[in-house]
Design a protein around this motif. Structure first.
Motif, PDB file in Angstrom:
ATOM      1  N   ARG A 225      -4.405  30.952  -3.490  1.00  0.00           N
ATOM      2  CA  ARG A 225      -4.435  32.088  -2.559  1.00  0.00           C
ATOM      3  C   ARG A 225      -5.277  33.200  -3.169  1.00  0.00           C
ATOM      4  O   ARG A 225      -4.995  33.654  -4.284  1.00  0.00           O
ATOM      5  CB  ARG A 225      -3.020  32.582  -2.279  1.00  0.00           C
ATOM      6  N   ILE A 226      -6.306  33.624  -2.458  1.00  0.00           N
ATOM      7  CA  ILE A 226      -7.185  34.652  -3.010  1.00  0.00           C
ATOM      8  C   ILE A 226      -6.995  36.014  -2.343  1.00  0.00           C
ATOM      9  O   ILE A 226      -7.431  37.029  -2.893  1.00  0.00           O
ATOM     10  CB  ILE A 226      -8.665  34.228  -2.923  1.00  0.00           C
ATOM     11  N   MET A 227      -6.359  36.054  -1.177  1.00  0.00           N
ATOM     12  CA  MET A 227      -6.083  37.354  -0.573  1.00  0.00           C
ATOM     13  C   MET A 227      -5.103  37.199   0.580  1.00  0.00           C
ATOM     14  O   MET A 227      -4.893  36.099   1.096  1.00  0.00           O
ATOM     15  CB  MET A 227      -7.371  38.027  -0.069  1.00  0.00           C
ATOM     16  N   GLU A 228      -4.498  38.315   0.961  1.00  0.00           N
ATOM     17  CA  GLU A 228      -3.627  38.367   2.125  1.00  0.00           C
ATOM     18  C   GLU A 228      -4.163  39.414   3.094  1.00  0.00           C
ATOM     19  O   GLU A 228      -4.753  40.417   2.683  1.00  0.00           O
ATOM     20  CB  GLU A 228      -2.193  38.712   1.721  1.00  0.00           C
ATOM     21  N   GLY A 229      -3.965  39.157   4.373  1.00  0.00           N
ATOM     22  CA  GLY A 229      -4.434  40.091   5.388  1.00  0.00           C
ATOM     23  C   GLY A 229      -3.365  40.295   6.441  1.00  0.00           C
ATOM     24  O   GLY A 229      -2.387  39.553   6.533  1.00  0.00           O
ATOM     25  N   ASN A 230      -3.574  41.323   7.244  1.00  0.00           N
ATOM     26  CA  ASN A 230      -2.661  41.615   8.351  1.00  0.00           C
ATOM     27  C   ASN A 230      -3.434  42.419   9.379  1.00  0.00           C
ATOM     28  O   ASN A 230      -3.989  43.472   9.063  1.00  0.00           O
ATOM     29  CB  ASN A 230      -1.444  42.408   7.856  1.00  0.00           C
ATOM     30  N   GLY A 231      -3.499  41.913  10.584  1.00  0.00           N
ATOM     31  CA  GLY A 231      -4.230  42.633  11.617  1.00  0.00           C
ATOM     32  C   GLY A 231      -4.275  41.842  12.902  1.00  0.00           C
ATOM     33  O   GLY A 231      -3.791  40.701  12.974  1.00  0.00           O
ATOM     34  N   ASP A 232      -4.836  42.448  13.926  1.00  0.00           N
ATOM     35  CA  ASP A 232      -4.944  41.772  15.216  1.00  0.00           C
ATOM     36  C   ASP A 232      -5.842  40.550  15.078  1.00  0.00           C
ATOM     37  O   ASP A 232      -6.923  40.618  14.485  1.00  0.00           O
ATOM     38  CB  ASP A 232      -5.528  42.722  16.265  1.00  0.00           C
ATOM     39  N   LEU A 233      -5.385  39.437  15.649  1.00  0.00           N
ATOM     40  CA  LEU A 233      -6.104  38.167  15.562  1.00  0.00           C
ATOM     41  C   LEU A 233      -6.364  37.655  16.972  1.00  0.00           C
ATOM     42  O   LEU A 233      -5.487  37.725  17.844  1.00  0.00           O
ATOM     43  CB  LEU A 233      -5.283  37.167  14.755  1.00  0.00           C
ATOM     44  N   LEU A 234      -7.570  37.158  17.195  1.00  0.00           N
ATOM     45  CA  LEU A 234      -7.993  36.683  18.518  1.00  0.00           C
ATOM     46  C   LEU A 234      -8.434  35.237  18.435  1.00  0.00           C
ATOM     47  O   LEU A 234      -9.212  34.869  17.550  1.00  0.00           O
ATOM     48  CB  LEU A 234      -9.153  37.563  19.032  1.00  0.00           C
ATOM     49  N   PHE A 235      -7.929  34.410  19.352  1.00  0.00           N
ATOM     50  CA  PHE A 235      -8.432  33.047  19.477  1.00  0.00           C
ATOM     51  C   PHE A 235      -9.739  33.073  20.269  1.00  0.00           C
ATOM     52  O   PHE A 235      -9.819  33.722  21.327  1.00  0.00           O
ATOM     53  CB  PHE A 235      -7.434  32.166  20.236  1.00  0.00           C
ATOM     54  N   THR A 236     -10.769  32.389  19.759  1.00  0.00           N
ATOM     55  CA  THR A 236     -12.004  32.189  20.505  1.00  0.00           C
ATOM     56  C   THR A 236     -12.108  30.708  20.858  1.00  0.00           C
ATOM     57  O   THR A 236     -11.236  29.917  20.533  1.00  0.00           O
ATOM     58  CB  THR A 236     -13.231  32.610  19.681  1.00  0.00           C
ATOM     59  N   HIS A 237     -13.180  30.329  21.524  1.00  0.00           N
ATOM     60  CA  HIS A 237     -13.370  28.912  21.864  1.00  0.00           C
ATOM     61  C   HIS A 237     -13.625  28.070  20.621  1.00  0.00           C
ATOM     62  O   HIS A 237     -13.374  26.864  20.629  1.00  0.00           O
ATOM     63  CB  HIS A 237     -14.533  28.758  22.841  1.00  0.00           C
ATOM     64  N   THR A 238     -14.111  28.715  19.554  1.00  0.00           N
ATOM     65  CA  THR A 238     -14.496  27.949  18.360  1.00  0.00           C
ATOM     66  C   THR A 238     -13.711  28.304  17.111  1.00  0.00           C
ATOM     67  O   THR A 238     -13.919  27.688  16.064  1.00  0.00           O
ATOM     68  CB  THR A 238     -15.993  28.156  18.063  1.00  0.00           C
TER      69      THR A 238
END
Length: 415
Positions: A225-238
């Motif tokens: 594990r090199i980092m952790e994040g937290n924020g709004d996440l969006l699914f795209t087509h890809t």
């Protein structure tokens, strides 16, 4: 040969702002722009609405530029977000702040920002030449010979504010890196930042457009594990996008794994207890309904059990311990394999650039070549979404101008 006190390459926000503040009385400032008009990238910033900066204490900005925020500390403190807004308000523009802290012109028109900056250049008699890329630079010692289409001009001070290499259609094609390297500067690894991630395989293409607010995730490389994040996440087509992913994209590489906690901040053991309690209450309820009851969007609640090898329509009473463990893994650390990070044609900014240890952060002057200055994205700096990159551009442009004028004053006092 035409002679100038300062020649600035690049009429984006950093270059224009530097020109405005370097144009002292009895000085000649030449602003060169390779495009037919100035401010091409500025005009499309924030989808054309121009997220100029962000609210809050300027000290809270330092952490928004990855590991390079400390380099920006002097320039941000000397020209803050409040100073930037004040500059435009004093000249008739008004602003509004969104609930998330982003600051936009009230007109929501980036062209209003550009037009005001160009008017200020005209008032200060800055000479703006468009359609004029810098072809070559030679050290004149003191000063520089700068080759443009009309020939050579002389610059006592030269500012590279040419931007990065993202959105090349706006003219950001890495010209500043080439020039800086020709003058002896190191260019760190250049790549996309504030860019979506392409995943392979990606089973959620049918869910493109779904947004998950404030979702925790972690980035793994070679099993670490090199980092952790937290924020709004969006699914795209890809694959994945959204502010949380965009802000971390500077650190993401092909082959990495992003593990998403669809369950939010709920820990694995607590989630297992919650699932067992739900099954005990309603053993005949379908797994997809149990998952949806955890706050997972309905369409995803059907897919996640299938990814865990659990039929979505099966009931909790038939869920084995092994299947439950697989399902909990899908909910708490769903693995997304990164095929690639969106390339420079879609990245909002560029990571990498002129190495920061070769630039004085208090003046933006080169530590290697006297009289050479840098401003904006040509430097190895990229910020989070939310107006932080434009603030850095304006602050470093202002800092470079102050560095030029301070040096010029010292030269006059001690010729």
């Amino acid at each position: 040969m035409e002679k100038y006190d300062t020649v600035i390459a690049g009429a984006g926000p950093a270059g224009i702002f530097c020109a405005i503040h370097a144009a002292a009385p009895q000085t000649r400032v030449l602003l060169l722009e390779k495009n037919a008009t100035p401010g091409a990238k500025l005009n499309i910033s924030g989808t054309g609405q121009c997220n100029l900066t962000h609210e809050g204490d300027i000290r809270s900005f330092f952490s928004r530029y990855g590991s390079h925020g400390q380099f920006l500390k002097p320039s941000l403190l000397s020209f803050t977000n409040k100073a930037l807004i004040g500059f435009f308000e004093e000249r008739g523009l008004s602003f509004e702040t969104t609930p998330g802290g982003k600051i936009f012109p009230r007109s929501r028109n980036a062209a209003d920002i550009t037009a005001l900056l160009i008017r200020e250049c005209e008032l200060r008699e800055v000479i703006l030449k468009c359609g004029e890329p810098v072809r070559q630079v030679e050290i004149a010692n003191p000063g520089f010979r700068v080759q443009i289409s009309a020939g050579w001009v002389y610059a006592r001070h030269l500012v590279l504010a040419t931007g990065g290499a993202s959105y090349p259609k706006t003219g950001s094609t890495g010209d500043g890196y080439r020039i800086a390297a020709s003058l002896g500067h190191t260019i760190t690894d250049v790549g996309p930042a504030l860019s979506p991630v392409i995943a392979e395989p990606f089973p959620f293409s049918s869910l493109a457009g779904i947004t998950f607010p404030a979702l925790p995730f972690s980035l793994w490389r070679n099993g670490r594990r090199i980092m952790e994040g937290n924020g709004d996440l969006l699914f795209t087509h890809t694959g994945l996008s959204g502010p949380g992913i965009l802000d971390c994209s500077r650190d993401i590489r092909a082959g990495d794994e992003i593990r998403i906690a669809f369950s939010g901040s709920v820990r694995r053991d607590a989630l297992e207890r919650e699932i067992l309690a739900a099954i005990a209450r309603s053993p005949s309820k379908a797994i997809k309904s149990l998952v949806a009851g955890l706050g997972i969007p309905e369409r995803l609640a059907r897919l996640l059990p299938e990814c865990a090898g659990v039929p979505a329509d099966s009931t909790g009473a038939h869920l084995t311990a092994a299947a439950r463990n697989r399902l909990i893994s899908m909910l708490t650390e769903y693995p997304v394999r990164v095929s690639s990070v969106g390339n420079l044609s879609v990245a909002m900014v560029t990571r990498g650039g002129v190495a920061l240890d070769e630039v004085n952060p208090k003046t933006m002057e080169s530590r290697l070549v006297p009289g050479l200055f840098f401003a904006g994205e040509v430097l190895d700096i990229d910020g989070d979404t939310g107006g932080f990159n434009l603030q850095a551009a304006f602050s470093t442009g202002h800092c470079a101008a102050r560095g030029i004028l301070s040096g010029a004053n010292k030269e006059r006092q001690h010729p």
